[in-house]
Scaffold this active site. Structure first.
Site, PDB file in Angstrom:
ATOM      1  N   CYS A   1      -7.172  -1.024   8.849  1.00  0.00           N
ATOM      2  CA  CYS A   1      -5.859  -1.039   8.188  1.00  0.00           C
ATOM      3  C   CYS A   1      -5.500   0.347   7.658  1.00  0.00           C
ATOM      4  O   CYS A   1      -4.453   0.890   7.989  1.00  0.00           O
ATOM      5  CB  CYS A   1      -5.841  -2.040   7.033  1.00  0.00           C
ATOM      6  SG  CYS A   1      -5.855  -3.757   7.568  1.00  0.00           S
TER       7      CYS A   1
ATOM      8  N   GLU B   1       0.835  -1.199   0.000  1.00  0.00           N
ATOM      9  CA  GLU B   1       0.000   0.000   0.000  1.00  0.00           C
ATOM     10  C   GLU B   1       0.873   1.253   0.000  1.00  0.00           C
ATOM     11  O   GLU B   1       1.761   1.386   0.825  1.00  0.00           O
ATOM     12  CB  GLU B   1      -0.908   0.006   1.227  1.00  0.00           C
ATOM     13  CG  GLU B   1      -1.802  -1.224   1.379  1.00  0.00           C
ATOM     14  CD  GLU B   1      -2.903  -1.347   0.340  1.00  0.00           C
ATOM     15  OE1 GLU B   1      -3.105  -0.392  -0.450  1.00  0.00           O
ATOM     16  OE2 GLU B   1      -3.572  -2.393   0.315  1.00  0.00           O
TER      17      GLU B   1
ATOM     18  N   HIS C   1      -0.524  -5.695   3.011  1.00  0.00           N
ATOM     19  CA  HIS C   1      -1.694  -6.550   3.195  1.00  0.00           C
ATOM     20  C   HIS C   1      -1.319  -7.984   2.821  1.00  0.00           C
ATOM     21  O   HIS C   1      -0.711  -8.196   1.772  1.00  0.00           O
ATOM     22  CB  HIS C   1      -2.853  -6.087   2.296  1.00  0.00           C
ATOM     23  CG  HIS C   1      -3.826  -5.204   2.987  1.00  0.00           C
ATOM     24  ND1 HIS C   1      -4.112  -3.932   2.551  1.00  0.00           N
ATOM     25  CD2 HIS C   1      -4.594  -5.409   4.091  1.00  0.00           C
ATOM     26  CE1 HIS C   1      -5.027  -3.397   3.356  1.00  0.00           C
ATOM     27  NE2 HIS C   1      -5.325  -4.269   4.299  1.00  0.00           N
TER      28      HIS C   1
END
Length: 189
Positions: free
Chosen positions: A137, A75, A156
């Site tokens: 998250c 991410e 993730h």
């Protein structure tokens, strides 16, 4: 890593982080692991504590992407608004927002696209993303980027399966984080 939530009584993110902890990142790296609750306010408090007491070079958060079957997702940024989904205690942040005075999004100082291009882990696909999903998250990631001036990363991982074991994910995290630390090293020189 994160604790249990919904039907995930065993969270693959925490299992992977525990495996990483056994492996370590080499003798020159002081690796600290912590399990965060799937609760907005408590996760935010823990992240604040990480940055104020430990003052790390880099904080890497690892979360469970329940929709991913055999994919690790890197991410790039955290988003400030849009948190309407209830946490494990039935709450969501006031106004659906991480930081009332914070920017719309914060980018990691780690270039995830470069990382994604330069890394491979046999047996699993790795993808690059700019949307960590507007739940705990993403909320945790944004908060960490905010307190750490961008010196945070988020990975993730998929749920555990016969192919994707905790040991396998621990090895993958070790490979990925060592590559992230190289970027941190280049930055310091």
């Amino acid at each position: 890593g994160f604790g249990p939530f919904r039907q995930y009584l065993v969270n693959s993110s925490w299992e992977a982080v525990k495996e990483l902890s056994k492996r370590g990142l080499g003798k020159n790296i002081d690796l600290r692991v912590m399990q965060l609750p799937v609760v907005y306010q408590k996760a935010k408090e823990q992240v604040f504590k990480i940055w104020t007491t430990l003052q790390p070079l880099l904080t890497v958060h690892v979360g469970l992407a329940s929709s991913a079957k055999a994919i690790i997702i890197l991410e790039q940024c955290g988003k400030n608004k849009g948190y309407q989904e209830m946490d494990a205690c039935g709450f969501h942040p006031e106004g659906g927002c991480c930081m009332l005075d914070g920017p719309e999004k914060i980018e990691s100082t780690i270039n995830m696209k470069t990382l994604w291009k330069n890394i491979s882990v046999e047996g699993i696909d790795i993808i690059f993303s700019r949307d960590a999903g507007r739940y705990i998250c993403d909320y945790t990631y944004y908060t960490s980027l905010y307190y750490g001036n961008g010196r945070a990363a988020f990975i993730h991982v998929p749920p555990l399966s016969t192919l994707v074991t905790a040991d396998f994910l621990g090895k993958a995290l070790q490979t990925i984080i060592l590559e992230m630390l190289k970027q941190c090293g280049e930055e310091r020189e």
